[in-house]
Design a protein around this motif. Structure first.
Motif, PDB file in Angstrom:
ATOM      1  N   MET A   1       0.810  -1.215   0.000  1.00 13.75           N
ATOM      2  CA  MET A   1       0.000   0.000   0.000  1.00 13.75           C
ATOM      3  C   MET A   1       0.846   1.269   0.000  1.00 13.75           C
ATOM      4  N   LYS A   2       2.032   1.207   0.562  1.00 12.59           N
ATOM      5  CA  LYS A   2       2.919   2.373   0.530  1.00 12.59           C
ATOM      6  C   LYS A   2       3.275   2.712  -0.918  1.00 12.59           C
ATOM      7  N   LYS A   3       3.552   1.688  -1.710  1.00 11.40           N
ATOM      8  CA  LYS A   3       3.884   1.907  -3.115  1.00 11.40           C
ATOM      9  C   LYS A   3       2.651   2.359  -3.900  1.00 11.40           C
ATOM     10  N   VAL A   4       1.486   1.798  -3.599  1.00  9.12           N
ATOM     11  CA  VAL A   4       0.249   2.217  -4.265  1.00  9.12           C
ATOM     12  C   VAL A   4       0.037   3.712  -4.035  1.00  9.12           C
ATOM     13  N   LYS A   5       0.199   4.152  -2.789  1.00 10.20           N
ATOM     14  CA  LYS A   5       0.014   5.577  -2.463  1.00 10.20           C
ATOM     15  C   LYS A   5       1.063   6.437  -3.157  1.00 10.20           C
ATOM     16  N   TYR A   6       2.316   6.000  -3.161  1.00 12.54           N
ATOM     17  CA  TYR A   6       3.384   6.746  -3.826  1.00 12.54           C
ATOM     18  C   TYR A   6       3.042   6.932  -5.310  1.00 12.54           C
ATOM     19  N   ILE A   7       2.623   5.860  -5.958  1.00 15.67           N
ATOM     20  CA  ILE A   7       2.279   5.934  -7.385  1.00 15.67           C
ATOM     21  C   ILE A   7       1.101   6.886  -7.590  1.00 15.67           C
ATOM     22  N   ALA A   8       0.089   6.779  -6.745  1.00 15.11           N
ATOM     23  CA  ALA A   8      -1.076   7.658  -6.866  1.00 15.11           C
ATOM     24  C   ALA A   8      -0.673   9.120  -6.698  1.00 15.11           C
ATOM     25  N   ASP A   9       0.199   9.394  -5.739  1.00 16.05           N
ATOM     26  CA  ASP A   9       0.606  10.770  -5.447  1.00 16.05           C
ATOM     27  C   ASP A   9       1.598  11.333  -6.466  1.00 16.05           C
TER      28      ASP A   9
ATOM     29  N   GLN B   1      -7.794  13.233 -10.598  1.00 17.02           N
ATOM     30  CA  GLN B   1      -8.592  13.271  -9.372  1.00 17.02           C
ATOM     31  C   GLN B   1      -8.819  11.862  -8.832  1.00 17.02           C
ATOM     32  N   SER B   2      -9.054  10.910  -9.730  1.00 20.16           N
ATOM     33  CA  SER B   2      -9.238   9.518  -9.297  1.00 20.16           C
ATOM     34  C   SER B   2      -7.979   8.992  -8.616  1.00 20.16           C
ATOM     35  N   ALA B   3      -6.807   9.376  -9.131  1.00 20.23           N
ATOM     36  CA  ALA B   3      -5.556   8.987  -8.474  1.00 20.23           C
ATOM     37  C   ALA B   3      -5.496   9.583  -7.074  1.00 20.23           C
ATOM     38  N   GLY B   4      -5.912  10.835  -6.945  1.00 20.49           N
ATOM     39  CA  GLY B   4      -5.956  11.466  -5.626  1.00 20.49           C
ATOM     40  C   GLY B   4      -6.911  10.749  -4.689  1.00 20.49           C
ATOM     41  N   ASP B   5      -8.032  10.294  -5.223  1.00 19.38           N
ATOM     42  CA  ASP B   5      -8.998   9.546  -4.407  1.00 19.38           C
ATOM     43  C   ASP B   5      -8.385   8.238  -3.912  1.00 19.38           C
TER      44      ASP B   5
ATOM     45  N   GLU C   1     -12.712  -4.723   1.614  1.00 23.03           N
ATOM     46  CA  GLU C   1     -13.343  -3.440   1.284  1.00 23.03           C
ATOM     47  C   GLU C   1     -12.302  -2.409   0.848  1.00 23.03           C
ATOM     48  N   ASP C   2     -11.125  -2.419   1.475  1.00 22.74           N
ATOM     49  CA  ASP C   2     -10.051  -1.508   1.062  1.00 22.74           C
ATOM     50  C   ASP C   2      -9.637  -1.797  -0.380  1.00 22.74           C
ATOM     51  N   TYR C   3      -9.439  -3.079  -0.681  1.00 27.47           N
ATOM     52  CA  TYR C   3      -9.069  -3.460  -2.051  1.00 27.47           C
ATOM     53  C   TYR C   3     -10.158  -3.055  -3.043  1.00 27.47           C
ATOM     54  N   LYS C   4     -11.412  -3.272  -2.671  1.00 31.21           N
ATOM     55  CA  LYS C   4     -12.518  -2.897  -3.551  1.00 31.21           C
ATOM     56  C   LYS C   4     -12.518  -1.390  -3.808  1.00 31.21           C
ATOM     57  N   ALA C   5     -12.269  -0.600  -2.770  1.00 32.73           N
ATOM     58  CA  ALA C   5     -12.254   0.858  -2.919  1.00 32.73           C
ATOM     59  C   ALA C   5     -11.110   1.299  -3.842  1.00 32.73           C
ATOM     60  N   ILE C   6      -9.962   0.678  -3.684  1.00 32.12           N
ATOM     61  CA  ILE C   6      -8.821   1.022  -4.549  1.00 32.12           C
ATOM     62  C   ILE C   6      -9.109   0.606  -5.991  1.00 32.12           C
ATOM     63  N   LEU C   7      -9.646  -0.594  -6.161  1.00 31.50           N
ATOM     64  CA  LEU C   7      -9.982  -1.053  -7.517  1.00 31.50           C
ATOM     65  C   LEU C   7     -11.059  -0.178  -8.150  1.00 31.50           C
TER      66      LEU C   7
ATOM     67  N   LEU D   1      -9.177   2.743  -9.421  1.00 32.04           N
ATOM     68  CA  LEU D   1      -8.440   2.382 -10.636  1.00 32.04           C
ATOM     69  C   LEU D   1      -9.385   2.294 -11.831  1.00 32.04           C
ATOM     70  N   GLN D   2     -10.549   1.706 -11.618  1.00 32.49           N
ATOM     71  CA  GLN D   2     -11.517   1.610 -12.707  1.00 32.49           C
ATOM     72  C   GLN D   2     -11.991   2.999 -13.128  1.00 32.49           C
ATOM     73  N   ALA D   3     -12.143   3.908 -12.191  1.00 29.63           N
ATOM     74  CA  ALA D   3     -12.521   5.283 -12.538  1.00 29.63           C
ATOM     75  C   ALA D   3     -11.435   5.925 -13.401  1.00 29.63           C
ATOM     76  N   MET D   4     -10.168   5.666 -13.062  1.00 28.99           N
ATOM     77  CA  MET D   4      -9.066   6.212 -13.872  1.00 28.99           C
ATOM     78  C   MET D   4      -9.091   5.629 -15.274  1.00 28.99           C
ATOM     79  N   THR D   5      -9.148   4.312 -15.373  1.00 27.47           N
ATOM     80  CA  THR D   5      -9.075   3.701 -16.697  1.00 27.47           C
ATOM     81  C   THR D   5     -10.318   4.007 -17.532  1.00 27.47           C
ATOM     82  N   SER D   6     -11.453   4.256 -16.888  1.00 27.08           N
ATOM     83  CA  SER D   6     -12.643   4.607 -17.677  1.00 27.08           C
ATOM     84  C   SER D   6     -12.479   5.976 -18.325  1.00 27.08           C
ATOM     85  N   THR D   7     -11.757   6.896 -17.680  1.00 25.54           N
ATOM     86  CA  THR D   7     -11.500   8.189 -18.327  1.00 25.54           C
ATOM     87  C   THR D   7     -10.557   8.007 -19.511  1.00 25.54           C
TER      88      THR D   7
END
Length: 192
Positions: A64-72, A147-151, A166-172, A175-181
């Motif tokens: 999750m640390k890497k997921v957050k780093y990539i998002a930020d 914005q989705s990355a920020g979320d 639930e955490d994984y579902k929220a992250i996915l 990600l789906q919001a990002m890829t849909s754009t």
């Protein structure tokens, strides 16, 4: 008999590799770009695809640390600028502070350096003037992706201990919001 079977088989093969007469017509809106900006844009799009893949890999590993780093720093607003700061040796704490300040300005309507809309952004391809060639709808899709990355970053920040289903579902979902754009943009627009 063999000749009769060849025709349907050729049609099946052509369909499997993605060719059909209906696909020959490309009705997407054309965005004309100078060669330099077109190359910068296409390189950025390939880089974002690689970054999505990196995030999925980190997510699969439960990092999750890497997921957050990539998002930020690789997908969020100002990602190119902040990544360059980190690569130049600026301490992550200083870069994080600058990022927080930029996000505060965005929330108050101050933006960050003009953004991609005017081609005056704080770095990356849009600081090279690509944004001025983009229709407003494309700029809006890009903003939504960042914005989705920020979320996703906010979601990961709230995880305490081991991530739950639930955490994984929220992250996915993020990600789906990002890829849909990305998908919406690529389905609607092409560059030359």
């Amino acid at each position: 008999m063999r000749e009769i079977l060849k025709q349907p088989m050729l049609a099946i093969i052509a369909t499997a590799i993605g060719f059909s007469p209906a696909m020959a017509q490309d009705d997407r809106e054309l965005i004309k770009l100078p060669v330099k900006q077109q190359n910068l844009l296409l390189a950025e799009m390939r880089g974002l695809l690689e970054t999505f893949d990196d995030m999925l890999g980190a997510l699969a590993e439960g990092d999750m640390k890497k997921v957050k780093y990539i998002a930020d720093y690789e997908l969020g607003f100002g990602h190119v600028r902040f990544k360059k700061m980190l690569e130049s040796g600026m301490p992550e704490s200083e870069v994080a502070e600058q990022r927080r300040e930029m996000l505060k300005r965005r929330k108050s309507g101050g933006g960050h350096g003009g953004g991609q809309g005017g081609g005056q952004g704080g770095g990356g391809i849009f600081g090279q003037g690509v944004g001025r060639f983009m229709p407003p709808e494309v700029r809006e899709l890009g903003q939504a992706m960042h914005q989705s990355a920020g979320d996703i970053s906010v979601t990961v920040s709230k995880i305490k201990g081991e991530p739950t289903v639930e955490d994984y579902k929220a992250i996915l979902t993020g990600l789906q919001a990002m890829t849909s754009t990305c998908r919406a943009c690529h389905v609607s627009y092409k560059v030359r």
